[in-house]
Scaffold this motif. Structure first.
Motif, PDB file in Angstrom:
ATOM      1  N   ARG A  96      35.125  49.934  56.849  1.00  0.00           N
ATOM      2  CA  ARG A  96      34.987  49.404  58.212  1.00  0.00           C
ATOM      3  C   ARG A  96      33.525  49.295  58.614  1.00  0.00           C
ATOM      4  NH1 ARG A  96      39.822  53.059  60.563  1.00  0.00           N
ATOM      5  NH2 ARG A  96      41.460  52.016  59.385  1.00  0.00           N
ATOM      6  N   THR A  99      31.909  46.136  56.986  1.00  0.00           N
ATOM      7  CA  THR A  99      32.246  44.813  57.504  1.00  0.00           C
ATOM      8  C   THR A  99      31.325  44.385  58.632  1.00  0.00           C
ATOM      9  OG1 THR A  99      33.877  45.735  59.026  1.00  0.00           O
ATOM     10  CG2 THR A  99      34.664  45.026  56.865  1.00  0.00           C
ATOM     11  N   THR A 100      30.586  45.314  59.224  1.00  0.00           N
ATOM     12  CA  THR A 100      29.699  44.972  60.328  1.00  0.00           C
ATOM     13  C   THR A 100      28.277  44.684  59.868  1.00  0.00           C
ATOM     14  OG1 THR A 100      29.192  47.293  60.732  1.00  0.00           O
ATOM     15  CG2 THR A 100      31.060  46.351  61.938  1.00  0.00           C
TER      16      THR A 100
END
Length: 103
Positions: A96, A99-100
């Motif tokens: 997670r 993904t940024t």
């Protein structure tokens, strides 16, 4: 093959695939996701062998299982190498957080 043996193996297959899917879905670590995929593949291997035994063509099931073992080993090694590189480069194994990242 006894009917009960086939049912037991089928339950083991479903259990392994279920555990693998659960590990992939809830894990926040790339290494644990790879382990979940490995568990799931082991269930599929048992399914191939069971299908070969039920159909009376045990050799085909075993050869498919052997092929999957070879391919799965290569995929696991590459995935673990990528996970190590990601950890060294970005300092995290959380998908997670990855993904940024900007390109």
């Amino acid at each position: 093959m006894d009917y009960l043996d086939g049912v037991i193996v089928l339950l083991v297959v479903l259990g392994l695939v279920g555990i693998g899917i659960y590990a992939i879905m809830v894990s926040r670590n790339l290494i644990k996701i790879i382990i979940g995929m490995q568990v799931m593949v082991k269930g599929v291997l048992l399914a191939f062998v069971l299908a070969g035994r039920v159909s009376g063509n045990m050799g085909l099931g075993q050869s498919l299982a052997l092929t999957v073992i070879v391919v799965d080993t290569i995929v696991a090694v590459v995935a673990l190498a990528l996970a190590v590189r990601v950890r060294r480069r970005f300092g995290t194994l959380d998908p997670r957080a990855l993904t940024t990242l900007r390109r």
